[in-house]
Design a protein around this motif. Sequence first.
Motif, mmCIF file in Angstrom:
data_model
loop_
_atom_site.group_PDB
_atom_site.id
_atom_site.type_symbol
_atom_site.label_atom_id
_atom_site.label_comp_id
_atom_site.label_asym_id
_atom_site.label_seq_id
_atom_site.Cartn_x
_atom_site.Cartn_y
_atom_site.Cartn_z
ATOM 1 N N GLU A 58 0.957 -1.123 0.141
ATOM 2 C CA GLU A 58 -0.035 -0.116 0.089
ATOM 3 C C GLU A 58 0.758 1.401 -0.030
ATOM 4 O OE1 GLU A 58 -3.462 -0.177 2.361
ATOM 5 O OE2 GLU A 58 -2.545 -1.767 3.306
ATOM 6 N N ALA A 59 0.528 2.352 -0.713
ATOM 7 C CA ALA A 59 1.440 3.296 -0.962
ATOM 8 C C ALA A 59 0.607 4.703 -1.197
ATOM 9 C CB ALA A 59 2.443 3.424 -2.054
ATOM 10 N N THR A 60 1.059 5.767 -0.713
ATOM 11 C CA THR A 60 0.591 6.949 -0.831
ATOM 12 C C THR A 60 1.547 8.159 -1.129
ATOM 13 O OG1 THR A 60 0.519 7.610 1.377
ATOM 14 C CG2 THR A 60 -1.462 6.781 0.806
ATOM 15 N N VAL A 61 1.205 9.069 -1.731
ATOM 16 C CA VAL A 61 2.234 10.274 -2.132
ATOM 17 C C VAL A 61 1.306 11.485 -1.553
ATOM 18 C CG1 VAL A 61 3.205 11.804 -4.108
ATOM 19 C CG2 VAL A 61 2.941 9.141 -4.183
ATOM 20 N N LEU A 62 2.050 12.319 -0.865
ATOM 21 C CA LEU A 62 1.729 13.655 -0.278
ATOM 22 C C LEU A 62 2.634 14.648 -0.979
ATOM 23 C CD1 LEU A 62 0.341 15.465 1.556
ATOM 24 C CD2 LEU A 62 1.915 15.016 3.366
ATOM 25 N N VAL A 63 2.088 15.474 -1.833
ATOM 26 C CA VAL A 63 2.794 16.613 -2.609
ATOM 27 C C VAL A 63 3.135 17.680 -1.494
ATOM 28 C CG1 VAL A 63 2.881 18.026 -4.576
ATOM 29 C CG2 VAL A 63 1.423 15.749 -4.636
ATOM 30 N N LEU A 64 4.437 17.783 -1.233
ATOM 31 C CA LEU A 64 5.042 18.881 -0.363
ATOM 32 C C LEU A 64 4.901 19.906 -1.052
ATOM 33 C CD1 LEU A 64 7.534 16.852 1.452
ATOM 34 C CD2 LEU A 64 5.072 17.277 2.393
ATOM 35 N N GLY A 65 5.621 20.061 -2.441
ATOM 36 C CA GLY A 65 5.734 21.346 -3.156
ATOM 37 C C GLY A 65 5.716 20.756 -4.607
ATOM 38 N N GLY A 66 5.253 21.697 -5.808
ATOM 39 C CA GLY A 66 5.121 21.635 -6.884
ATOM 40 C C GLY A 66 4.014 20.922 -7.589
ATOM 41 N N ARG A 67 4.179 20.367 -8.664
ATOM 42 C CA ARG A 67 2.935 19.725 -9.321
ATOM 43 C C ARG A 67 3.582 18.274 -9.968
ATOM 44 N NH1 ARG A 67 -0.179 21.253 -13.441
ATOM 45 N NH2 ARG A 67 2.062 22.164 -14.423
ATOM 46 N N VAL A 68 2.685 17.291 -9.791
ATOM 47 C CA VAL A 68 3.187 15.765 -10.088
ATOM 48 C C VAL A 68 1.804 15.235 -10.873
ATOM 49 C CG1 VAL A 68 5.112 15.661 -8.535
ATOM 50 C CG2 VAL A 68 2.503 14.639 -8.010
ATOM 51 N N ARG A 69 2.509 14.098 -11.679
ATOM 52 C CA ARG A 69 1.448 13.389 -12.327
ATOM 53 C C ARG A 69 1.631 11.875 -12.044
ATOM 54 N NH1 ARG A 69 0.854 15.189 -17.657
ATOM 55 N NH2 ARG A 69 -1.083 16.588 -16.820
ATOM 56 N N LEU A 70 0.553 11.206 -11.544
ATOM 57 C CA LEU A 70 0.890 9.723 -11.301
ATOM 58 C C LEU A 70 -0.177 9.183 -12.179
ATOM 59 C CD1 LEU A 70 1.342 7.535 -9.115
ATOM 60 C CD2 LEU A 70 -0.433 8.204 -8.084
ATOM 61 N N THR A 71 0.650 8.125 -13.166
ATOM 62 C CA THR A 71 -0.189 7.539 -13.901
ATOM 63 C C THR A 71 -0.087 6.082 -13.771
ATOM 64 O OG1 THR A 71 1.663 7.277 -15.346
ATOM 65 C CG2 THR A 71 0.139 9.224 -15.780
ATOM 66 N N SER A 72 -1.004 5.268 -14.249
ATOM 67 C CA SER A 72 -1.451 3.700 -14.144
ATOM 68 C C SER A 72 -2.299 3.332 -15.459
ATOM 69 C CB SER A 72 -1.937 3.218 -12.724
ATOM 70 O OG SER A 72 -2.038 2.020 -12.652
ATOM 71 N N GLY A 73 -1.759 2.918 -16.539
ATOM 72 C CA GLY A 73 -2.265 2.448 -17.414
ATOM 73 C C GLY A 73 -2.468 3.642 -18.072
ATOM 74 N N ASP A 74 -3.984 3.742 -18.479
ATOM 75 C CA ASP A 74 -4.636 4.850 -19.471
ATOM 76 C C ASP A 74 -5.197 5.962 -18.242
ATOM 77 O OD1 ASP A 74 -4.039 3.686 -21.644
ATOM 78 O OD2 ASP A 74 -5.955 2.606 -21.666
ATOM 79 N N THR A 75 -4.905 5.769 -16.950
ATOM 80 C CA THR A 75 -5.472 6.536 -15.971
ATOM 81 C C THR A 75 -4.354 7.305 -15.517
ATOM 82 O OG1 THR A 75 -7.150 5.070 -15.385
ATOM 83 C CG2 THR A 75 -6.920 6.877 -13.738
ATOM 84 N N SER A 76 -4.771 8.799 -15.083
ATOM 85 C CA SER A 76 -3.832 9.658 -14.615
ATOM 86 C C SER A 76 -4.261 10.700 -13.317
ATOM 87 C CB SER A 76 -2.845 10.544 -15.623
ATOM 88 O OG SER A 76 -3.793 11.393 -16.049
ATOM 89 N N TRP A 77 -3.583 10.818 -12.398
ATOM 90 C CA TRP A 77 -4.023 11.905 -11.574
ATOM 91 C C TRP A 77 -2.775 13.037 -11.445
ATOM 92 C CZ3 TRP A 77 -3.559 6.701 -11.107
ATOM 93 C CH2 TRP A 77 -4.892 5.849 -11.024
ATOM 94 N N ASP A 78 -3.377 14.358 -11.508
ATOM 95 C CA ASP A 78 -2.522 15.256 -11.202
ATOM 96 C C ASP A 78 -2.376 15.824 -9.694
ATOM 97 O OD1 ASP A 78 -1.836 15.130 -13.613
ATOM 98 O OD2 ASP A 78 -2.597 17.080 -14.238
ATOM 99 N N GLY A 79 -1.475 16.109 -9.237
ATOM 100 C CA GLY A 79 -1.402 16.526 -7.593
ATOM 101 C C GLY A 79 -0.412 17.944 -7.403
ATOM 102 N N ARG A 80 -0.973 18.646 -6.690
ATOM 103 C CA ARG A 80 -0.133 19.863 -6.552
ATOM 104 C C ARG A 80 0.154 20.119 -4.952
ATOM 105 N NH1 ARG A 80 -3.326 24.495 -9.181
ATOM 106 N NH2 ARG A 80 -2.052 23.305 -10.664
ATOM 107 N N THR A 81 0.803 20.917 -4.560
ATOM 108 C CA THR A 81 1.216 21.206 -3.007
ATOM 109 C C THR A 81 -0.339 20.990 -2.218
ATOM 110 O OG1 THR A 81 2.889 22.995 -3.737
ATOM 111 C CG2 THR A 81 2.005 22.788 -1.390
ATOM 112 N N GLY A 82 0.197 20.076 -1.238
ATOM 113 C CA GLY A 82 -1.121 19.927 -0.318
ATOM 114 C C GLY A 82 -1.858 18.540 -0.716
ATOM 115 N N ASP A 83 -1.742 18.182 -2.032
ATOM 116 C CA ASP A 83 -2.466 16.976 -2.466
ATOM 117 C C ASP A 83 -1.989 15.869 -2.005
ATOM 118 O OD1 ASP A 83 -4.466 18.710 -3.624
ATOM 119 O OD2 ASP A 83 -3.617 18.215 -5.794
ATOM 120 N N PHE A 84 -3.018 14.833 -1.669
ATOM 121 C CA PHE A 84 -2.597 13.387 -1.111
ATOM 122 C C PHE A 84 -3.116 12.426 -2.251
ATOM 123 C CE2 PHE A 84 -4.118 9.741 1.261
ATOM 124 C CZ PHE A 84 -2.913 9.481 2.280
#
Length: 110
Positions: A58-84
Motif C-alpha cells: 500500500e502506498a500514498t504520495v503527499l505532494v509537499l511542493g510543486g506539481r506531479v502526475r501519477l499514471t497507471s495504465g490509461d488513467t492519471s491523477w495530477d497533484g499539487r502542493t497539499g494534495d494526497f
Amino acid sequence: MHKLSLDAEARLQLQRAKEASAGRSATTVYGGHEHTLRQTLLALTAGTVLAEHENPGEATVLVLGGRVRLTSGDTSWDGRTGDFLVVPPSRHALEALEDSTVLLTVAKEV
C-alpha cells in the motif's frame, strides 16, 4: 523520539536533485527495508519521471511542493502542493510537471 523538518529536508533534496544528472534525489525519513512502514522524501526536477514500476505494498504520495502526475495504465491523477494521492495497486509512474517534492509512504506487504 525523532523530529525532522520536512520543509528543510525538501529544500535540501530539491537542491541535490537540481545538481544530479538524473534530476532526482531521495532520502528515507522513517523506516527502511527492515520495517513494514517506509517514508521517503523524493525531489524531482521538472520533467523527471520515475519510470513505470510495481507497487511493493500500500502506498500514498503527499505532494509537499510543486506539481506531479501519477499514471497507471490509461488513467492519471495530477497533484499539487497539499494534495494526497493514493497509489493504485498496479504498475504506475510518477512525473514531475514542475520542480517538486513529495513524501512517499509505503507499507510493504508481509
